[in-house]
Design a protein around this motif. Sequence first.
Motif, PDB file in Angstrom:
ATOM      1  N   TYR A 119       1.299   4.305  -2.841  1.00 38.15           N
ATOM      2  CA  TYR A 119       1.220   5.747  -2.582  1.00 38.15           C
ATOM      3  C   TYR A 119       2.504   6.453  -3.019  1.00 38.15           C
ATOM      4  O   TYR A 119       2.474   7.599  -3.475  1.00 38.15           O
ATOM      5  CB  TYR A 119       0.932   6.012  -1.110  1.00 38.15           C
ATOM      6  CG  TYR A 119      -0.508   5.801  -0.745  1.00 38.15           C
ATOM      7  CD1 TYR A 119      -1.494   6.627  -1.254  1.00 38.15           C
ATOM      8  CD2 TYR A 119      -0.896   4.756   0.103  1.00 38.15           C
ATOM      9  CE1 TYR A 119      -2.826   6.431  -0.924  1.00 38.15           C
ATOM     10  CE2 TYR A 119      -2.216   4.550   0.441  1.00 38.15           C
ATOM     11  CZ  TYR A 119      -3.178   5.387  -0.081  1.00 38.15           C
ATOM     12  OH  TYR A 119      -4.487   5.195   0.222  1.00 38.15           O
TER      13      TYR A 119
ATOM     14  N   ILE B 102      -1.784   8.876   2.590  1.00 38.25           N
ATOM     15  CA  ILE B 102      -3.128   9.146   2.081  1.00 38.25           C
ATOM     16  C   ILE B 102      -3.429  10.645   2.110  1.00 38.25           C
ATOM     17  O   ILE B 102      -3.952  11.212   1.146  1.00 38.25           O
ATOM     18  CB  ILE B 102      -4.169   8.362   2.906  1.00 38.25           C
ATOM     19  CG1 ILE B 102      -4.004   6.855   2.673  1.00 38.25           C
ATOM     20  CG2 ILE B 102      -5.587   8.809   2.554  1.00 38.25           C
ATOM     21  CD1 ILE B 102      -4.876   6.005   3.564  1.00 38.25           C
TER      22      ILE B 102
ATOM     23  N   GLU C 235       0.833  -1.204   0.000  1.00 36.23           N
ATOM     24  CA  GLU C 235       0.000   0.000   0.000  1.00 36.23           C
ATOM     25  C   GLU C 235       0.871   1.258   0.000  1.00 36.23           C
ATOM     26  O   GLU C 235       0.628   2.204  -0.756  1.00 36.23           O
ATOM     27  CB  GLU C 235      -0.915  -0.013   1.227  1.00 36.23           C
ATOM     28  CG  GLU C 235      -1.899   1.150   1.290  1.00 36.23           C
ATOM     29  CD  GLU C 235      -3.050   0.988   0.327  1.00 36.23           C
ATOM     30  OE1 GLU C 235      -3.778   1.976   0.135  1.00 36.23           O
ATOM     31  OE2 GLU C 235      -3.211  -0.108  -0.240  1.00 36.23           O
TER      32      GLU C 235
ATOM     33  N   ARG D  15     -10.289   5.746   0.802  1.00 34.09           N
ATOM     34  CA  ARG D  15      -8.920   5.912   1.303  1.00 34.09           C
ATOM     35  C   ARG D  15      -8.907   6.791   2.557  1.00 34.09           C
ATOM     36  O   ARG D  15      -8.147   6.535   3.489  1.00 34.09           O
ATOM     37  CB  ARG D  15      -8.033   6.506   0.212  1.00 34.09           C
ATOM     38  CG  ARG D  15      -7.873   5.583  -0.993  1.00 34.09           C
ATOM     39  CD  ARG D  15      -6.921   6.174  -2.015  1.00 34.09           C
ATOM     40  NE  ARG D  15      -6.859   5.353  -3.213  1.00 34.09           N
ATOM     41  CZ  ARG D  15      -6.055   4.300  -3.366  1.00 34.09           C
ATOM     42  NH1 ARG D  15      -5.270   3.935  -2.376  1.00 34.09           N
ATOM     43  NH2 ARG D  15      -6.048   3.621  -4.504  1.00 34.09           N
TER      44      ARG D  15
END
Length: 502
Positions: free
Chosen positions: A332, A471, A328, A389
Amino acid sequence: MTAGEPSARTRALSLRTRVLVGLAAIALVAIMAAVAVTVTTQHYLVSQVDDRLLAFSGPSHGTGLGDADDYVVSGGDADDDETSGSSTSTTTDWWNERPSDAVRGLLTETGTLVVQFQPNVYGEERFDAPVINPADLSRTSLTYLTSRAPGDHEYRVLAKPLSSGWEITAVSLEGVRSATQRLVMIEALGIGALLAGLGLVAWWVIRLGISPMGRMVDASTRIANGDFDVRLDAATSGTESAALATSLNTMIGRLTDALSERERSEARLREFVADASHELRTPLTTVLGYAQLFRRGALTRKAEQADAWSRTEAEATRMKRLVEDMLELARYDAEPEMHLAPTDLARVVSEVLNDAARVHPEVSFAMGGPGPLVPDVAGAITAQVDGDRLRQAIINVVGNAAQHGATHVVVTVTQESRGDADNVRVEVADDGPGMTPEVAARATERFVRGEGSRSRSTGGAGLGLAITAAIVEAHHGHLEIASVEGEGTRIGMVLPMVQPRQ
């Protein structure tokens, strides 16, 4: 080498040397021009004197010039020579009465100059006739020459050949010498002023242009040797060297920052690899251990086998979650695709808190203060975000607060304006153990946990806040962390209400 291209020897010269050579060449040209002007002027004045001599000399006969016996010998005393008075005939009285600076006489073949007419414009000064060597004269044509006289006088002489010698007409060159000396003095003063000006220009150019370049070369050498604390200095602003120094200082600053960031990144990478290896080693060791026990037949009872498989599944799940978190973060880092839509952040927070209350019944969750958690709390605050998200980011922060010992977790959603932009602030506050300033400063780094040991009693691998920060940054926002050890932690997620155009 093409035409106009400087030679290798010229390219090897320093800028200082080129400036000095150029100015020296200008000075040399000025001196040569002055010498040429002086020589040309002197020749011109002498040619004018030659024209005067030719006009003064007149024809060789009919001018009162007779034989040598009719002339006065140069240097003689008229009072001691009774014939001197008789030599001045009435035919030459007109010449004596006429103002003239010319000398006329007869030069015998033995070298004796017999003067008939001498200058009468110099007052009572003693007249010294020029000394002429007959060997320098021609017997067939006119002869012009410069001759000296006692007393350091110079004469320009015209000699016409006669049957018994030469008819001599001479004019003093004192005027020519005086004019030449004045011209030389004026040229010397002018060249001196020119050299002084060139010297001032050279000093000015070297001081303002070349000397700073030399200092920059020295500083650049030190920088090339690894001393990145050096900065270039240009004494005067507004010059090309000052602009170059400013640009180089900016470049050096950015290079230094880039190198420092690279060192920090390398240190974080080494730490990340070590932490990831540590996090993966434990579940792998557990899985491998139970597999070896099962292969060797050590697990004979069904209860033992069930427990082994349960533990193996738990460790595999932990390892899977860790790998998914790292993937993850990698997504990003590679600028993930965001699905933006108008989202009611208050409703998202309310749903997250309701879910957290079921998972952690021992913790009190509230939104904006104590009270019941309902979906339609105090007015909607809408922002253009990726709801899924952002929900994950809020879950990470709220879950961390509950897992690390907080008894009360309060989440507030507010709208604020900073400059010309409107932002939304989602703040999670807890009364947990808090973090030290050192840990708080690195809380968003990967595999950083509040406890100093590697114990997993509180769960997690230290990637929750790192994912949350990624995020928020993907939404063009930023994460703010304020924590006091023993008093709790406040984490604010500041998001723009409208996403900027890419």
